[in-house]
Design a protein around this motif. Sequence first.
Motif, PDB file in Angstrom:
ATOM      1  N   GLU A   1      81.282  90.714  89.883  1.00  0.00           N
ATOM      2  CA  GLU A   1      81.403  90.820  88.426  1.00  0.00           C
ATOM      3  C   GLU A   1      80.652  92.053  87.914  1.00  0.00           C
ATOM      4  OE1 GLU A   1      79.457  88.150  85.010  1.00  0.00           O
ATOM      5  OE2 GLU A   1      80.688  86.980  86.400  1.00  0.00           O
ATOM      6  N   THR A   2      79.451  92.269  88.441  1.00  0.00           N
ATOM      7  CA  THR A   2      78.643  93.453  88.109  1.00  0.00           C
ATOM      8  C   THR A   2      77.892  93.865  89.376  1.00  0.00           C
ATOM      9  OG1 THR A   2      78.302  92.518  85.902  1.00  0.00           O
ATOM     10  CG2 THR A   2      76.956  94.413  86.498  1.00  0.00           C
ATOM     11  N   PRO A   3      78.474  94.759  90.185  1.00  0.00           N
ATOM     12  CA  PRO A   3      77.888  95.055  91.500  1.00  0.00           C
ATOM     13  C   PRO A   3      76.658  95.972  91.458  1.00  0.00           C
ATOM     14  CG  PRO A   3      79.933  96.257  91.217  1.00  0.00           C
ATOM     15  CD  PRO A   3      79.773  95.402  90.000  1.00  0.00           C
ATOM     16  N   ILE A   4      75.648  95.493  90.757  1.00  0.00           N
ATOM     17  CA  ILE A   4      74.348  96.163  90.713  1.00  0.00           C
ATOM     18  C   ILE A   4      73.299  95.181  91.218  1.00  0.00           C
ATOM     19  CG2 ILE A   4      72.507  96.982  89.167  1.00  0.00           C
ATOM     20  CD1 ILE A   4      74.681  98.155  87.349  1.00  0.00           C
ATOM     21  N   VAL A   5      72.438  95.643  92.126  1.00  0.00           N
ATOM     22  CA  VAL A   5      71.270  94.863  92.521  1.00  0.00           C
ATOM     23  C   VAL A   5      70.074  95.491  91.812  1.00  0.00           C
ATOM     24  CG1 VAL A   5      69.791  94.095  94.406  1.00  0.00           C
ATOM     25  CG2 VAL A   5      72.263  94.293  94.776  1.00  0.00           C
ATOM     26  N   GLY A   6      69.548  94.796  90.820  1.00  0.00           N
ATOM     27  CA  GLY A   6      68.367  95.282  90.114  1.00  0.00           C
ATOM     28  C   GLY A   6      67.123  94.993  90.937  1.00  0.00           C
TER      29      GLY A   6
ATOM     30  N   PHE B   1      70.063  97.872  79.680  1.00  0.00           N
ATOM     31  CA  PHE B   1      70.773  97.171  80.751  1.00  0.00           C
ATOM     32  C   PHE B   1      72.290  97.250  80.532  1.00  0.00           C
ATOM     33  CE2 PHE B   1      67.109  93.897  81.575  1.00  0.00           C
ATOM     34  CZ  PHE B   1      66.460  94.830  82.365  1.00  0.00           C
ATOM     35  N   THR B   2      72.716  97.035  79.308  1.00  0.00           N
ATOM     36  CA  THR B   2      74.143  97.027  78.987  1.00  0.00           C
ATOM     37  C   THR B   2      74.790  98.360  79.292  1.00  0.00           C
ATOM     38  OG1 THR B   2      73.748  95.389  77.245  1.00  0.00           O
ATOM     39  CG2 THR B   2      75.839  96.551  77.159  1.00  0.00           C
ATOM     40  N   THR B   3      74.045  99.434  79.057  1.00  0.00           N
ATOM     41  CA  THR B   3      74.566 100.782  79.352  1.00  0.00           C
ATOM     42  C   THR B   3      74.899 100.932  80.831  1.00  0.00           C
ATOM     43  OG1 THR B   3      73.174 101.644  77.571  1.00  0.00           O
ATOM     44  CG2 THR B   3      74.109 103.243  79.082  1.00  0.00           C
ATOM     45  N   PHE B   4      74.055 100.374  81.689  1.00  0.00           N
ATOM     46  CA  PHE B   4      74.325 100.438  83.136  1.00  0.00           C
ATOM     47  C   PHE B   4      75.600  99.663  83.474  1.00  0.00           C
ATOM     48  CE2 PHE B   4      70.046 102.000  83.347  1.00  0.00           C
ATOM     49  CZ  PHE B   4      69.977 102.732  84.524  1.00  0.00           C
ATOM     50  N   LYS B   5      75.740  98.501  82.892  1.00  0.00           N
ATOM     51  CA  LYS B   5      76.955  97.705  83.163  1.00  0.00           C
ATOM     52  C   LYS B   5      78.198  98.461  82.724  1.00  0.00           C
ATOM     53  CE  LYS B   5      79.244  93.309  82.129  1.00  0.00           C
ATOM     54  NZ  LYS B   5      79.679  92.984  83.481  1.00  0.00           N
ATOM     55  N   GLU B   6      78.122  99.111  81.588  1.00  0.00           N
ATOM     56  CA  GLU B   6      79.281  99.823  81.041  1.00  0.00           C
ATOM     57  C   GLU B   6      79.645 101.061  81.863  1.00  0.00           C
ATOM     58  OE1 GLU B   6      77.907 100.498  77.086  1.00  0.00           O
ATOM     59  OE2 GLU B   6      78.576  98.537  76.340  1.00  0.00           O
ATOM     60  N   ARG B   7      78.677 101.622  82.584  1.00  0.00           N
ATOM     61  CA  ARG B   7      78.942 102.830  83.377  1.00  0.00           C
ATOM     62  C   ARG B   7      79.607 102.540  84.716  1.00  0.00           C
ATOM     63  NH1 ARG B   7      75.506 107.425  82.058  1.00  0.00           N
ATOM     64  NH2 ARG B   7      75.663 107.492  79.790  1.00  0.00           N
ATOM     65  N   LEU B   8      79.658 101.272  85.103  1.00  0.00           N
ATOM     66  CA  LEU B   8      80.220 100.935  86.419  1.00  0.00           C
ATOM     67  C   LEU B   8      81.706 101.315  86.509  1.00  0.00           C
ATOM     68  CD1 LEU B   8      78.624  97.486  87.204  1.00  0.00           C
ATOM     69  CD2 LEU B   8      78.433  99.543  88.595  1.00  0.00           C
TER      70      LEU B   8
END
Length: 207
Positions: free
Chosen positions: A10-15, A200-207
């Motif tokens: 869904e959001t392939p980022i590991v924070g 955080f939302t900005t990172f999700k939107e850049r994916l």
Amino acid sequence: MGFSWDLFQETPIVGIVRNLTAEAVIRILPIYREAGLTTIEITLNTPGAEDLIRYAIDHALEGLNIGAGTVCTEADLDRALAAGAQFIVTPILNETVIQRCVERGIPVFPGAFTPSEIYKAWSLGAPMVKLFPAATLGPGYIKEVKAPLNQIKLLPTGGVSLDNMSDFRKAGADGLGIGGQLFDKELIAHRDWTGLRAHFTTFKERL
């Protein structure tokens, strides 16, 4: 409940949470999820890491994958699993750690750098390999490695930022490991939780 690949996809980022206070982590966890981020690792060299993992599992599990990072030894792995970590991330290639995770059905993302290390980690059963340090050679390296090793999922980590994350994705990265760039120390120091959520939302939107 174990690691959810659906949540990760869904959001392939590991924070990557490293050296934040317990107070900050407790405050950040719900904001992280509200922003649409789904997978978070707490590094074992963070003070009180095991307690933070336990807290996250007990209080913030809904919609989140909670893992342990900087797992270098079998002793580290024992600590992480005892705390309830749902996935394991290592900065180095430790065959025994990988094999033990595979035997227990715990996803492990081992750190590797060269094509031989990457292939070794994958052949031992790692479902995704952490390419570390990623920014040293940049997105072009991912593209080069993926050409012959396209069956291996790669998670570039180290120096990934808002400026280069889309380049890493275009080069074939299956996910991104992001630490200090994601957990902005200024925003956290000033307890600007609204600003952090927007960040955080900005990172999700850049994916």
